[in-house]
Structure formats: structure tokens, C-alpha cells
Write an enzyme that holds these catalytic residues in place. Sequence first.
Site: not given
Length: 409
Positions: A284, A217-220
Site C-alpha cells: 500500500a 502511514g496506512n494499515r497494511s
Amino acid sequence: MSGSDGADTRSGPRVVLGVSGGIAAYKACELLRRFTESGHDVRVVPTDAALHFVGEATWAALSGHPVATRVWDDAHQVPHVRIGRGADLVVVAPATADTLARAAHGLADDLLTNTLLTAGCPVVYAPAMHTEMWEHPATQDNVATLRRRGAVVIEPAVGRLTGADTGKGRLPEPAEIYEVCRRVLARGQDLPDLAGRHVVISAGGTREPLDPVRYLGNRSSGKQGYALARTAVARGARVTLLAANTGLPDPAGADVTAVGTAEQLREAVLKAAADADVVVMAAAVADFRPAAYATGKIKKKDGEEPAPLALVRNPDILAELSAGRPRPGQLVVGFAAETDDVLANGRAKLARKGCDLLVVNEVGELKAFGTEENEAVVLGADGSETPVPRGPKDALADRVWDLVVTRLA
Ligand code: CTP
């Protein structure tokens, strides 16, 4: 400041609250409270049908004003003209299918519809009705007509309806309707400049599953995409929000669809984009996903190093949309998250992706992701460069819509 009748003693903005005859009329009491407690001067105009649900005395007590219900009450004061003319905002909550139809056709058969015809200020409708009535082509055509003429019609919420059934058609929570109205009022007497437009916004960050318990995943956080949705609703757009793993409450008035992976987001974006005037890719999107999905949890094995993680490329949704443009004249807006050489990378990305505008953010541990503020430079395919100083995410969102509106025109 004084209105045409010379009797204006208000201090705050003047709001007309039109209430039509649905069970959700009781929620309008809470909306009224929010307006009065925050200094608005509210005149309530209930329809005859609304008075079956909540009586005149309640509206009078909560607003602190007598309640005119008929064109013939106090006829010497010409209420059918005076009330609409003096307003800074008219909000109809709940707006029934019947009230939407009468407003769309310009009927003037009661005090509320007369008020709607004489109001020169922004008008917000918060529809509430059963799903079948909302989805009926007659209602949808009436809503499209009102939006095309500049009204803000907020999408009903999904949830429990009058009986045991659930579906789309529920009146959004009063706090959310109030928030939309506050934003519309803050824009002054400018009529909503995205009225009649359909905008699609992706927000959040995709998650690419590795096994049933893990994902890439990502931090958005999704906050910038939600700010774009909220501000577009207040500017009159029909808003489709595709939310990837945000965990944020749905913004009032937007149609929200939850998605998980980049593939799911791609499918949802392409479907929604078919009749969109603008698509904003604020999400993102993971560039890669695991090459294989393990149906059972991947276990560690004593004395063995884990196998290297094989990844494959995800489709580039923004580039695909920009190249394909499902609808002629459609505007496509991208976001770029960069950690180094922010502007140079942004320019190269704009050319590579082929979009019309690219909002370039510098990101890092404490920058942009999850914070309440943002700063960016918006690059245009026409060579323009618009710096947006640090400020609330809503302010950046409004600046993006300003640039979109000039290009749509
Ligand atoms: N985007 C997309 N599909 C992808 C990756 C990104 O639609 N598979 C969109 C994002 O929604 C965003 C824009 O492309 O609007 C730029 O995203 P960003 O992550 O900054 O760019 P990348 O394509 O990942 O480029 P790079 O790897 O060079 O940073």
C-alpha cells in the site's frame, strides 16, 4: 504403497535429506527431527565431507533408518538408483558450493549426486557457505542452472557465518527450510512452475515522515505480500521481497530489502525490476507525502491552531512500471484496495494503471488489513475475471501465481 524394492513400509511422505559438508550440517539434525516428528519417512544421505561434521550414528538414530553413505554400501540393493527413485522430495541442506557445482554439472561421484540424478521428484537446495563463495559467478551460474532445470534453490539468510564474520550465506533456520519443503510437498509431484523466474514483490505500507517522530502511514500489515513471497519460493522462483514497514519475520528463501517511504520503494522496485519476469505491487503506497519535512519535532503552541498540513503527490510506481516495462515480456500485477463500488473501481484502476492483472480487495475496518484471510477478484487486462473465495492469504497468493504462470507461458 511399495517402491521398486518392495520394502516400503512408510506411512508418510518419503523424504531424502542430503547433507553436504559445511558447519551448518548440525542444523540439518533439527530439520530431520521436524520431518520425522511430523510423520515423514526420511533417508539421510550425507556426503563424506558432511560426516566430518556430524557422524553416521546421529543420522541413523534421528531418522530411524540405516544411513547409506557410499554407492558401494549394500550394492545388491542398487542404492544409487533406489533412494532417488522412491522419494517424494529430496532436500539438500546444507548445500555447499561444491555440491551445487557437482549437481549443476550432473556429476555422479558419490551417493548424493547419484540420488539427485535419479530423483524424479521435486528437489530443494538450501545453500550455506561464505558470502564470497555464494556471490562467485561460478556458484551463481550453477544456481541459475539448477533453477532453470526446475530445482527450488532457496536464498541463504544473512547473518553470522562460521567465524566472526557476518553476511549472506547462512543456512536459513530449520523451521523455515521445513516450511518451504512442506509447501513443495503439498504441491505433489508437479515440478515447480516458477523455477528459473525472478519475481519481485512489494509488501507492507509506506510511511511518509512529517518530522522525526511522526509519519503518514496506512494499515497494511504486509501479510498478503509475504504470502506471495512464500508461495513463490515453494514454486521455485528467485524472490526479491521489498518490505515496507512490516515488522514480519523474513520468509525463508526470499531476498528481503527493507524500505520506508514511497520514494525509497520506487527506487528499490525499479532496480529489482530490471531483470524480473514478474513484479507484484502488493504494498500500500502512500499517494501523498508531507510537502515539507520538519527536522525538529513540530510543537504545539498555546492558543494557536496547527498549520494545515500541505501534501504533495507521490509517484505512481505501478503505473510507471507498467508503462516502462524494464524487461520485455515482463508481467506486472497490481493490487487495488477499495471500500465502495469495488469491481467498477477495480476495472477503471486496471485501465488507468496499465498492469496485466489487478487483484481487487474490498477493505475496511475488519476486512483484509491485518487479518489472516482474504477474498478478491483478479481482473485481467485481457478481460478475464477470476473470483477467489474467502480463504487463507496463501491460497489467494497461489491463485495469483496460477494466473501469472499461464500468462508467462
Ligand atoms: N500504487 C503505486 N504507487 C502509488 C500508489 C499505488 O504503485 N503511488 C500501487 C499499489 O501498490 C497497488 C495499486 O497501485 O498495487 C493500487 O493501489 P491503490 O491504493 O488501491 O490505488 P491508488 O493508486 O491509491 O488509487 P485511488 O486513490 O484511486 O484508490
